[in-house]
Design a protein around this motif. Structure first.
Motif, PDB file in Angstrom:
ATOM      1  N   MET A  58     -19.618 -42.081  27.323  1.00 51.83           N
ATOM      2  CA  MET A  58     -19.737 -40.851  28.099  1.00 51.83           C
ATOM      3  C   MET A  58     -18.411 -40.100  28.070  1.00 51.83           C
ATOM      4  O   MET A  58     -17.360 -40.653  28.313  1.00 51.83           O
ATOM      5  N   VAL A  59     -18.536 -38.865  27.731  1.00 53.31           N
ATOM      6  CA  VAL A  59     -17.320 -38.054  27.729  1.00 53.31           C
ATOM      7  C   VAL A  59     -17.137 -37.470  29.113  1.00 53.31           C
ATOM      8  O   VAL A  59     -18.029 -36.854  29.671  1.00 53.31           O
ATOM      9  N   VAL A  76     -20.505 -30.606  17.288  1.00 52.16           N
ATOM     10  CA  VAL A  76     -20.756 -31.809  18.076  1.00 52.16           C
ATOM     11  C   VAL A  76     -21.583 -32.750  17.229  1.00 52.16           C
ATOM     12  O   VAL A  76     -22.644 -32.388  16.755  1.00 52.16           O
ATOM     13  N   ARG A  77     -21.086 -33.978  17.023  1.00 49.34           N
ATOM     14  CA  ARG A  77     -21.807 -34.933  16.187  1.00 49.34           C
ATOM     15  C   ARG A  77     -22.094 -36.174  17.014  1.00 49.34           C
ATOM     16  O   ARG A  77     -21.446 -36.427  18.023  1.00 49.34           O
ATOM     17  N   GLY A  78     -23.029 -36.937  16.581  1.00 49.65           N
ATOM     18  CA  GLY A  78     -23.306 -38.205  17.235  1.00 49.65           C
ATOM     19  C   GLY A  78     -24.369 -38.044  18.297  1.00 49.65           C
ATOM     20  O   GLY A  78     -24.336 -37.115  19.097  1.00 49.65           O
ATOM     21  N   ARG A  79     -25.285 -38.998  18.291  1.00 53.38           N
ATOM     22  CA  ARG A  79     -26.447 -38.905  19.164  1.00 53.38           C
ATOM     23  C   ARG A  79     -26.032 -38.907  20.650  1.00 53.38           C
ATOM     24  O   ARG A  79     -26.520 -38.112  21.443  1.00 53.38           O
ATOM     25  N   THR A  80     -25.098 -39.794  21.013  1.00 52.38           N
ATOM     26  CA  THR A  80     -24.778 -39.918  22.445  1.00 52.38           C
ATOM     27  C   THR A  80     -24.094 -38.649  22.951  1.00 52.38           C
ATOM     28  O   THR A  80     -24.413 -38.170  24.037  1.00 52.38           O
ATOM     29  N   ARG A  81     -23.179 -38.126  22.171  1.00 58.62           N
ATOM     30  CA  ARG A  81     -22.493 -36.915  22.621  1.00 58.62           C
ATOM     31  C   ARG A  81     -23.477 -35.767  22.734  1.00 58.62           C
ATOM     32  O   ARG A  81     -23.471 -35.004  23.696  1.00 58.62           O
ATOM     33  N   LEU A  82     -24.350 -35.644  21.725  1.00 64.30           N
ATOM     34  CA  LEU A  82     -25.356 -34.579  21.772  1.00 64.30           C
ATOM     35  C   LEU A  82     -26.251 -34.752  22.990  1.00 64.30           C
ATOM     36  O   LEU A  82     -26.582 -33.796  23.690  1.00 64.30           O
ATOM     37  N   MET A  83     -26.601 -36.027  23.253  1.00 66.36           N
ATOM     38  CA  MET A  83     -27.476 -36.311  24.393  1.00 66.36           C
ATOM     39  C   MET A  83     -26.820 -35.833  25.679  1.00 66.36           C
ATOM     40  O   MET A  83     -27.480 -35.265  26.553  1.00 66.36           O
ATOM     41  N   ASP A  84     -25.504 -36.087  25.797  1.00 65.22           N
ATOM     42  CA  ASP A  84     -24.792 -35.634  26.993  1.00 65.22           C
ATOM     43  C   ASP A  84     -24.914 -34.128  27.153  1.00 65.22           C
ATOM     44  O   ASP A  84     -25.212 -33.632  28.243  1.00 65.22           O
ATOM     45  N   VAL A  85     -24.656 -33.415  26.064  1.00 67.20           N
ATOM     46  CA  VAL A  85     -24.710 -31.955  26.134  1.00 67.20           C
ATOM     47  C   VAL A  85     -26.101 -31.501  26.519  1.00 67.20           C
ATOM     48  O   VAL A  85     -26.295 -30.658  27.394  1.00 67.20           O
ATOM     49  N   VAL A  86     -27.101 -32.113  25.859  1.00 68.24           N
ATOM     50  CA  VAL A  86     -28.479 -31.701  26.110  1.00 68.24           C
ATOM     51  C   VAL A  86     -28.838 -31.933  27.574  1.00 68.24           C
ATOM     52  O   VAL A  86     -29.376 -31.068  28.261  1.00 68.24           O
ATOM     53  N   SER A  89     -14.841 -35.341  30.129  1.00 69.35           N
ATOM     54  CA  SER A  89     -14.365 -33.959  30.190  1.00 69.35           C
ATOM     55  C   SER A  89     -15.515 -33.000  30.442  1.00 69.35           C
ATOM     56  O   SER A  89     -16.646 -33.225  30.035  1.00 69.35           O
ATOM     57  N   ASP A  90     -15.223 -31.933  31.098  1.00 71.22           N
ATOM     58  CA  ASP A  90     -16.240 -30.938  31.385  1.00 71.22           C
ATOM     59  C   ASP A  90     -16.687 -30.253  30.104  1.00 71.22           C
ATOM     60  O   ASP A  90     -17.808 -29.838  29.955  1.00 71.22           O
ATOM     61  N   ARG A  91     -15.755 -30.132  29.190  1.00 72.79           N
ATOM     62  CA  ARG A  91     -16.054 -29.444  27.947  1.00 72.79           C
ATOM     63  C   ARG A  91     -16.607 -30.432  26.927  1.00 72.79           C
ATOM     64  O   ARG A  91     -15.872 -31.159  26.284  1.00 72.79           O
ATOM     65  N   LEU A  92     -17.892 -30.441  26.775  1.00 74.42           N
ATOM     66  CA  LEU A  92     -18.473 -31.349  25.794  1.00 74.42           C
ATOM     67  C   LEU A  92     -18.457 -30.720  24.412  1.00 74.42           C
ATOM     68  O   LEU A  92     -18.388 -31.390  23.400  1.00 74.42           O
ATOM     69  N   VAL A  93     -18.555 -29.406  24.380  1.00 74.79           N
ATOM     70  CA  VAL A  93     -18.534 -28.709  23.103  1.00 74.79           C
ATOM     71  C   VAL A  93     -17.111 -28.244  22.851  1.00 74.79           C
ATOM     72  O   VAL A  93     -16.476 -27.721  23.747  1.00 74.79           O
ATOM     73  N   PRO A  94     -16.597 -28.474  21.650  1.00 73.55           N
ATOM     74  CA  PRO A  94     -15.219 -28.071  21.379  1.00 73.55           C
ATOM     75  C   PRO A  94     -15.030 -26.584  21.660  1.00 73.55           C
ATOM     76  O   PRO A  94     -15.950 -25.792  21.463  1.00 73.55           O
ATOM     77  N   ASP A 145     -33.934 -31.036  19.873  1.00 74.93           N
ATOM     78  CA  ASP A 145     -33.321 -30.296  18.764  1.00 74.93           C
ATOM     79  C   ASP A 145     -33.073 -28.845  19.130  1.00 74.93           C
ATOM     80  O   ASP A 145     -32.131 -28.225  18.638  1.00 74.93           O
ATOM     81  N   ASN A 146     -33.935 -28.291  19.988  1.00 75.81           N
ATOM     82  CA  ASN A 146     -33.724 -26.928  20.433  1.00 75.81           C
ATOM     83  C   ASN A 146     -32.391 -26.792  21.147  1.00 75.81           C
ATOM     84  O   ASN A 146     -31.587 -25.912  20.836  1.00 75.81           O
ATOM     85  N   VAL A 147     -32.174 -27.683  22.126  1.00 77.33           N
ATOM     86  CA  VAL A 147     -30.945 -27.568  22.909  1.00 77.33           C
ATOM     87  C   VAL A 147     -29.738 -27.963  22.065  1.00 77.33           C
ATOM     88  O   VAL A 147     -28.659 -27.392  22.183  1.00 77.33           O
ATOM     89  N   ALA A 148     -29.942 -28.935  21.185  1.00 78.99           N
ATOM     90  CA  ALA A 148     -28.819 -29.432  20.398  1.00 78.99           C
ATOM     91  C   ALA A 148     -28.466 -28.510  19.227  1.00 78.99           C
ATOM     92  O   ALA A 148     -27.453 -28.730  18.561  1.00 78.99           O
ATOM     93  N   TYR A 149     -29.299 -27.502  18.999  1.00 81.30           N
ATOM     94  CA  TYR A 149     -29.076 -26.651  17.822  1.00 81.30           C
ATOM     95  C   TYR A 149     -27.691 -26.014  17.832  1.00 81.30           C
ATOM     96  O   TYR A 149     -26.940 -26.102  16.854  1.00 81.30           O
ATOM     97  N   GLY A 150     -27.360 -25.402  18.973  1.00 84.85           N
ATOM     98  CA  GLY A 150     -26.061 -24.730  19.077  1.00 84.85           C
ATOM     99  C   GLY A 150     -24.894 -25.686  18.966  1.00 84.85           C
ATOM    100  O   GLY A 150     -24.003 -25.505  18.126  1.00 84.85           O
TER     101      GLY A 150
END
Lengths: 494, 276, 385
Positions: C1-2, B139-149, C4-9, B128-133
């Motif tokens: 899996m996305v 960014v919505r959805g668990r999988t997408r958030l997981m990727d970012v994290v 693109s390099d940009r995961l955040v809009p 949740d810390n990393v996903a906060y921003g």
């Protein structure tokens, strides 16, 4: 000053300080001990056969066969009492009969005497004296009989209170008249009243208060057939009432009957819960929002100073004034309900605890490290989002602690609900009825039962039980708050 | 002098061997023009003018109270939180004045991430810390958030250590891990600039060196602006260095030049330890 | 899996359009105004209380005037003609408040001193919950205790109880006083005579003190207590109720004094008692006075305890200092009379209760201002201004 003296003063001061703390703790103990001990008496006591019979007949609880067997046993033990009473009544009736006969005889003799004209003065005077003596004797017997009858009526009343109505008599209306003493402790008090007559005697010095003296009631029946009744009752009370250790946990969940003589305190508990939750419903959102504003948005300045002064003033308003205000504003002006209601009471209580909620929440929000907010803002969160997602969750345990403590305060307040919500007797309410109807509540009913009830002494156990319940309720809430706070400080240290 | 006296080594700054900074002058990312910050009447930063290049690590050094943190916190307008703080002059981020009238502060802060002096993870789970921003920015959805994290934690060199502890409370991590988590949290919103306010001052030497390594890895992808009062650290990590003293910008230039051949007397005095 | 390099809009432009900027400012303004509005509900509440209590109080003063209310002690609201002299009730409130203050302040300040300077940390942690529990117990429970447990006790064994308390409190104080006085009295004597002089004077003083205490004890013992529900009962229980407030607020004040001041005093060779009395208490004086005022406020405004424990007799005791007499307070009178006055809504009998509430409100408001001023001063002092 000598060093020794200075040291002594120092020690003296330490001792005084520690003494005051000990006194504080002692005061708490002295207060709690009777409340707990006698309060438990509402839940755990020695119940008599009358209690079990009442529970079976009125509440449908208990083992029918067992109670009937016990009842038969008790009836057997009680039979001699009623036999002695009826024997004595017969004796009194006989006494009346013989007295009537004697009176008839006396009147005949007097007529006879008046008819004898030719008696000598001396003889006449003797006969007259004899007649006077006989008349006085008859009057004395008559008075004695009347006194015995009065005593008997009183005794029968007491026995009825102890054992319930005599079998085969018509059933009275009030529950308390339908049964004897349900509790062994009360039964012993009644027993004492049967065995001894309480009288107040003047002291020699008229300024001194009168002294209570107990005279055995048996003295009044000396030499009659009723004399053996008293030792019999004294020795067979247990057999007649069969006291057993009883756990009455349903004291909390039963509604009360016959003006709190029987049953539990559920309507009061429920009323207290409604009032408390209602007050929180109004006070918590407003209080927390106000705290957020004061900590996060308001700039220190004139406005905030005024706000704080007013919040402190609100905190200092005497609780009875809140009660009057609730009556004048919510009921008489706003007409939130036609007369007293839970809703009006909740709103009044909410005003009372609002400052507490604001202060506690403010403190909790202030205690959240500023770095949390900075971090959230640096990630591009807007201020309100940072407050909502980071600051409030971090402050939540502290806010909850404050809320729980204010809940305790709301639950125990009496003065604000006297004119706005509380009634002495009532049914448990449904939530929707709370909008328009008054309710009994623990704090008010403690006052009411302890001061205004028709038989204050007979229902002491109910009063103590209520006090214990209320105190426990409040202390549990506070204990929860203490535990929560310990957890927070642990978490912040980790 | 007794034998017990500790031997205090002379403060001498040595430059570690490392690849030289790109020679070609790159794009200017942040430009200060006569930029000042006031706390009430007190001028904390006084009319500084310099250009911070993109994709490089710029260190800001100076004794405490010299205005270096104030300047740093002006770049993403964290100073707004301090009552009575105002700015004058120009501070341009890609030709937009940070203190201009219609600036969207949240958008600004999203582009300019920040790592603070003390590790300050939220009292939430690592995830949740990393996903906060990212959550704030849609960014919505668990999988997408997981990727970012996952990507952010990898970039912050923390993934291997915490991949099994994502649902646990972040306050249970060590100090160094917490600080890298904060870096991951800042990276997660894809900022262009990373501000670091003495990011290692609360850490032990081992954790410090890991953070320094990490800063080296971030070079190129992000413009890093780091405040430090540790000159060795500035020398180790930065391509450019700015020296602040009592609110004034005394010196600014490539780190190698500033440390080996300072133009200003005061810079030399400071880096050789005559004051500070 | 996305991929693109940009995961955040991608972020928005830094610059808002004029429209968006206006909307943002407006939104922030509206949001803050709503918050302010909710926060100012406390202001509104206080104003409403003053208004509605005042509104129902004024008809009384219009109908009956001020004079009788404040100067007569005849309280017969149901009489014919009714008499609305509230002096005795004001007096009852004052008496009970003074009594409660006499109980709560010395005990409370001593306990606070003990908590802040004497007890070790671990014991302090154990004592704190005791004070919190004491603060949490509902007033009606205290009132019940006063009425059902304490009043009969006072009525039957009150004299003996008071005599015990006299010995318990007076004894140690007398010992301390004798030692200190004999020391002070012999300070001027030459060295050789001092010990003997101290002994002699001490002996004389001890005898005097003992005789005095014994006579006091006899006096208490001989007291006839007609009823247990009286001003003394209410004062003691009310004092205990006000204790937690006094303790916690004065402890905060004492804690705020800081270690430097204490260490400075200790460094000069002062004992703990001297440090406390000469340095710490003067430094914390405004905070402690705020604590006292808050305690007084608690006592003035309390209803249930006085209603149940004070006996509710609306007359001035004879003699005026007789704490063993029953009294009636403003709060108890409002609570008690409302039941009857309720039916005669709009009569003077109803409005007089609001007049009393207005007086209560005025007193508590004044006390509140006083305590705020005291707190303000102590803060200023702490900052060294």
């Amino acid at each position: 000053m000598r060093l020794g003296t200075r040291k002594l003063i120092d020690r003296g001061m330490t001792a005084l300080g520690i003494g005051s703390i000990v006194l504080l703790a002692a005061a708490l103990l002295v207060f709690l001990a009777p409340i707990v001990v006698r309060g438990l008496g509402a839940f755990v006591f020695r119940g008599t056969i009358e209690y079990r019979q009442l529970t079976l007949e009125k509440f449908g609880r208990g083992d029918v066969d067992a109670v009937e067997a016990e009842q038969a046993e008790a009836v057997e033990a009680r039979r001699p009492v009623y036999e002695m009473l009826s024997a004595y009544k017969k004796e009194l009736a006989d006494g009346h009969e013989s007295l009537d006969e004697a009176k008839k005889q006396f009147r005949a003799d007097r007529k006879e005497m008046r008819r004898h004209e030719g008696l000598a003065d001396q003889q006449r005077a003797d006969a007259q004296a004899e007649l006077d003596r006989r008349e006085a004797e008859l009057d004395r017997r008559g008075e004695q009989l009347a006194k015995h009858e009065a005593s008997l009526v009183e005794l029968e009343e007491l026995i009825r209170e102890l054992l319930g109505p005599e079998p085969g008599q018509s059933v009275p209306v009030l529950w308390r008249d339908q049964y004897g003493q349900t509790r062994w402790d009360r039964a012993q008090v009644k027993l004492d009243q049967i065995l001894n007559v309480e009288t107040w005697v003047d002291q020699d010095d008229p300024d001194q208060p009168r002294v209570r003296v107990l005279v055995p009631r048996a003295d009044a029946f000396e030499g009659t057939t009723l004399a053996p009744l008293f030792p019999y009752i004294e020795n067979n009370a247990e057999a007649m009432l069969l006291p057993r250790l009883t756990f009455y946990w349903r004291f909390l969940t039963d509604t009360s009957f016959d003006a709190h003589f029987f049953g539990g305190i559920w309507p009061e508990i429920l009323g207290t819960i409604y009032l408390t939750l209602g007050a929180m419903l109004f006070a918590v959102p407003m209080g927390v929002v106000a705290a957020i504003y004061l900590v996060e948005y308001a700039r220190e300045g004139f406005l905030v100073r005024v706000l704080r002064t007013f919040i402190n003033t609100l905190a200092g308003v005497p609780s009875i004034v809140f009660g009057l205000f609730g009556l004048a504003f919510f009921i008489s002006t706003m007409h939130v309900s036609p007369s007293k209601s839970v809703l009006a009471g909740s709103m009044t209580l909410a005003m009372l605890i609002l400052p507490m909620v604001i202060r506690a929440s403010e403190e909790a929000i202030r205690a959240v490290p500023a770095t949390y907010k900075e971090a959230a803002l640096s990630l591009g969160a807007s201020k309100w989002w940072a407050v909502l997602t980071v600051i409030l969750p971090a402050a939540l345990p502290g806010v909850l602690t404050g809320i729980v403590i204010s809940m305790g305060r709301a639950a125990g307040e009496t003065a604000p609900i006297i004119f706005t919500a509380a009634v002495s007797v009532g049914k448990p309410l449904w939530p929707w009825e709370a909008l328009s109807q008054p309710t009994p509540a623990l704090p008010w009913n403690i006052y009411n039962l302890a001061t205004e009830h028709e038989a204050v002494d007979e229902i002491r156990h109910v009063q103590y039980g209520m006090v214990l319940t209320l105190v426990l309720l409040v202390l549990l809430l506070n204990a929860a708050a203490i535990v929560m706070r310990a957890r927070i400080s642990k978490k912040l240290r980790a | 002098m007794t034998e017990n006296t500790l031997h205090i080594p002379a403060r001498k700054t040595t430059l570690p061997d490392r690849k030289p900074a790109p020679a070609a002058p790159s794009r200017v990312h942040v430009r200060a023009e006569e930029f000042s910050v006031f706390y009430g009447q007190n001028e904390a930063v006084r009319k500084v003018s310099f250009e911070i290049p993109a994709g490089q690590v710029t260190a800001i050094i100076g004794p405490s109270g010299c205005g270096k943190s104030t300047f740093l916190r002006a770049i993403n307008r964290m100073n707004d939180l301090i009552p009575g703080c105002r700015a004058a002059g120009k501070l341009l981020l890609d030709e937009n004045d940070v203190f201009g009238p219609r600036i969207d502060v949240t958008a600004l802060r999203r582009r300019v991430g920040m790592v603070f002096q003390k590790p300050n993870p939220f009292p939430k789970s690592v995830f949740d810390n990393v996903a906060y921003g990212p959550r704030i920015h849609g960014v919505r959805g668990r999988t997408r958030l997981m990727d970012v994290v996952q990507r952010s934690l990898r970039k912050a060199a923390l993934w291997d250590e915490v991949k099994d502890r994502l649902p646990q409370n972040a306050l249970g991590l060590s100090g160094g891990q917490q600080q890298r988590l904060c870096i991951a949290r800042a990276i997660a919103v894809d900022p262009e600039i990373l501000l670091m306010d003495e990011p290692t001052s609360a850490l032990d030497p081992q954790a410090t060196s890991r953070i320094e390594d990490l800063i080296g890895e971030l070079r190129g992808n992000y413009t890093v602006i780091a405040v430090t009062h540790n000159m060795q650290q500035a020398a180790r990590i930065s391509d450019f260095t700015a020296f602040f003293y009592e609110g004034d910008l005394i010196d600014f230039g490539p780190t190698t030049q500033l440390f080996t051949n300072p133009r200003e007397k005061r810079t030399e005095d400071y880096i050789t330890g005559r004051f500070g | 899996m996305v991929s693109s390099d940009r995961l955040v809009p991608a972020g928005r432009s830094l610059l808002l359009s004029y429209r968006a900027d206006r909307m943002r400012r407006l939104g922030s303004l509206v949001g803050q105004s709503i918050l302010l509005l909710i926060t100012s509900s406390s202001i509104l509440a206080v104003l409403f209380i003053f208004y509605f209590i005042g509104r129902d109080a004024i008809p009384f003063f219009q109908a009956e005037g001020f004079r009788e209310f404040f100067t007569s002690a005849d309280w017969y609201p149901s009489g014919d003609p009714p008499a609305y002299g509230a002096l005795a009730i004001f007096y009852g409130s004052a008496m009970v408040t003074v009594g409660a203050t006499l109980v709560a302040v010395p005990l409370g300040v001593l306990a606070a001193l003990c908590l802040s300077d004497i007890l070790p940390f671990s014991i302090r942690q154990m004592v704190k919950p005791v004070i919190e529990i004491l603060a949490a117990i509902p007033s009606v429970a205290f009132g019940f205790f006063a009425l059902v447990v304490f009043a009969p006790l006072l009525q039957e064994h009150g004299g003996r109880l008071l005599a015990w308390v006299g010995w318990l409190v007076g004894g140690p104080l007398a010992v301390l006083g004798v030692v200190v006085l004999s020391d002070l009295a012999t300070a001027g004597l030459p060295e050789k005579l001092r010990a003997a002089g101290r002994g002699a004077i001490g002996l004389v003083l001890a005898v005097v003190a003992f005789v005095g205490l014994a006579r006091l004890g006899d006096f208490f013992h001989g007291l006839q207590i007609v009823t247990g529900v009286n001003a003394l009962n209410a004062s003691i229980i009310l004092g205990i109720m006000a204790l937690p407030t006094v303790v916690s607020v004065s402890e905060d004040a004492l804690q705020a004094v800081g270690r430097e001041l204490r260490e400075g005093s200790y460094a000069l060779g002062a004992t703990r008692a001297e440090t406390l009395v000469r340095v710490v208490i003067p430094a914390a004086a405004s905070g402690i006075s705020a604590a006292v005022i808050l305690g007084v406020m608690r006592a003035v405004g309390e209803t249930m305890v006085v209603w149940m424990a004070s006996g509710n007799a609306a007359h001035v005791p004879e003699p005026w200092y007789d704490f063993l007499a029953s009294v009636r307070t403003l709060t108890a009178n409002i609570a008690g009379d409302m039941g009857e006055a309720d039916q005669s809504l709009g009569s003077s009998r109803y409005h007089v209760l609001f007049a009393m509430a207005l007086c209560l409100l005025a007193v508590s408001f004044a006390l509140n201002m006083l305590s705020e001023w005291a707190v303000h001063r102590s803060r200023k002092k702490m900052r060294g201004q």
